[in-house]
Design a protein around this motif. Structure first.
Motif, PDB file in Angstrom:
ATOM      1  N   VAL A   2       0.844  -1.189   0.000  1.00  0.00           N
ATOM      2  CA  VAL A   2       0.000   0.000   0.000  1.00  0.00           C
ATOM      3  C   VAL A   2       0.880   1.239   0.000  1.00  0.00           C
ATOM      4  O   VAL A   2       1.841   1.332   0.753  1.00  0.00           O
ATOM      5  CB  VAL A   2      -0.914   0.007   1.230  1.00  0.00           C
ATOM      6  N   ARG A  26      -4.729   1.995  -3.527  1.00  0.00           N
ATOM      7  CA  ARG A  26      -5.852   1.104  -3.783  1.00  0.00           C
ATOM      8  C   ARG A  26      -7.107   1.687  -3.155  1.00  0.00           C
ATOM      9  O   ARG A  26      -7.053   2.675  -2.447  1.00  0.00           O
ATOM     10  CB  ARG A  26      -5.569  -0.300  -3.278  1.00  0.00           C
ATOM     11  N   SER A  27      -8.205   1.039  -3.391  1.00  0.00           N
ATOM     12  CA  SER A  27      -9.493   1.554  -2.953  1.00  0.00           C
ATOM     13  C   SER A  27      -9.517   1.857  -1.452  1.00  0.00           C
ATOM     14  O   SER A  27      -9.011   1.081  -0.642  1.00  0.00           O
ATOM     15  CB  SER A  27     -10.592   0.542  -3.271  1.00  0.00           C
ATOM     16  N   SER A  30     -10.670  -0.623   1.055  1.00  0.00           N
ATOM     17  CA  SER A  30      -9.775  -1.666   1.548  1.00  0.00           C
ATOM     18  C   SER A  30      -9.439  -1.464   3.016  1.00  0.00           C
ATOM     19  O   SER A  30      -8.896  -2.375   3.652  1.00  0.00           O
ATOM     20  CB  SER A  30      -8.468  -1.654   0.751  1.00  0.00           C
ATOM     21  N   PHE A  31      -9.719  -0.260   3.525  1.00  0.00           N
ATOM     22  CA  PHE A  31      -9.322   0.098   4.869  1.00  0.00           C
ATOM     23  C   PHE A  31     -10.544   0.377   5.731  1.00  0.00           C
ATOM     24  O   PHE A  31     -11.546   0.881   5.268  1.00  0.00           O
ATOM     25  CB  PHE A  31      -8.433   1.343   4.839  1.00  0.00           C
ATOM     26  N   ASN A  32     -10.417   0.074   6.997  1.00  0.00           N
ATOM     27  CA  ASN A  32     -11.502   0.351   7.918  1.00  0.00           C
ATOM     28  C   ASN A  32     -11.605   1.832   8.228  1.00  0.00           C
ATOM     29  O   ASN A  32     -12.684   2.359   8.481  1.00  0.00           O
ATOM     30  CB  ASN A  32     -11.311  -0.439   9.209  1.00  0.00           C
ATOM     31  N   TRP A  53     -14.783   3.864   7.393  1.00  0.00           N
ATOM     32  CA  TRP A  53     -14.858   3.174   6.105  1.00  0.00           C
ATOM     33  C   TRP A  53     -15.844   3.836   5.155  1.00  0.00           C
ATOM     34  O   TRP A  53     -15.546   4.077   4.005  1.00  0.00           O
ATOM     35  CB  TRP A  53     -15.259   1.721   6.377  1.00  0.00           C
ATOM     36  N   ASN A  74     -14.071   8.610  -2.525  1.00  0.00           N
ATOM     37  CA  ASN A  74     -13.801   7.203  -2.799  1.00  0.00           C
ATOM     38  C   ASN A  74     -13.450   6.959  -4.264  1.00  0.00           C
ATOM     39  O   ASN A  74     -12.648   6.078  -4.582  1.00  0.00           O
ATOM     40  CB  ASN A  74     -14.995   6.361  -2.387  1.00  0.00           C
ATOM     41  N   ASN A  77      -9.858   7.633  -4.546  1.00  0.00           N
ATOM     42  CA  ASN A  77      -9.008   6.987  -3.531  1.00  0.00           C
ATOM     43  C   ASN A  77      -8.233   8.030  -2.723  1.00  0.00           C
ATOM     44  O   ASN A  77      -7.068   7.817  -2.373  1.00  0.00           O
ATOM     45  CB  ASN A  77      -8.022   6.011  -4.181  1.00  0.00           C
ATOM     46  N   ALA A 100      -6.276  -1.019   8.750  1.00  0.00           N
ATOM     47  CA  ALA A 100      -6.905  -2.162   8.087  1.00  0.00           C
ATOM     48  C   ALA A 100      -8.119  -2.679   8.841  1.00  0.00           C
ATOM     49  O   ALA A 100      -9.066  -3.175   8.226  1.00  0.00           O
ATOM     50  CB  ALA A 100      -5.881  -3.280   7.924  1.00  0.00           C
TER      51      ALA A 100
END
Length: 123
Positions: A2, A26-27, A30-32, A53, A74, A77, A100
């Motif tokens: 990442v 990345r999107s 993908s992460f909290n 999120w 979003n 990103n 994460a």
């Protein structure tokens, strides 16, 4: 792997505004949570703001509420930190971070970090 890349730092006069950005490799889904921290010379890294999120929940350092705002796009990103009414004591390196699994205000729960962007507040 990442990557988080911050941008938008710079020199601003006291009372001014600045928006810093953090683009993830990345999107964001993908992460909290995504967060911003800062570190001034000789000081410990401190929490600034975080966003969940889906973007529904945000947390701010008490001293920054009302002046700083975190948001996310979003589709790009990208996470933003809008800083208004800047003071000399806001000068620091601002770091973007991604968690994460946990939405927290504690740095130890963030798994990925950017390289930082310098914000200087001065006349």
């Amino acid at each position: 792997q990442v990557q988080l890349v911050e941008s938008g730092g710079g020199l601003v006069q006291p009372g001014g505004s600045l928006r810093v950005s953090c683009e993830a490799s990345r999107s964001l889904f993908s992460f909290n949570a995504m967060g911003w921290f800062r570190q001034a010379p000789g000081e410990q890294r401190e929490f600034v703001a975080s966003i969940s999120w889906g973007g529904r929940n945000t947390h701010y350092a008490d001293s920054l509420k009302g002046r700083f705002a975190i948001s996310r796009d979003n589709a790009k990103n990208t996470v933003y930190l809008q800083m208004n009414g800047l003071k000399p004591e806001d000068a620091a390196v601002y770091y973007c971070a991604a968690a994460a699994s946990t939405h927290s205000i504690e740095a130890r729960f963030f798994d990925y970090w950017g390289q930082g962007t310098q914000v200087t507040v001065s006349t």
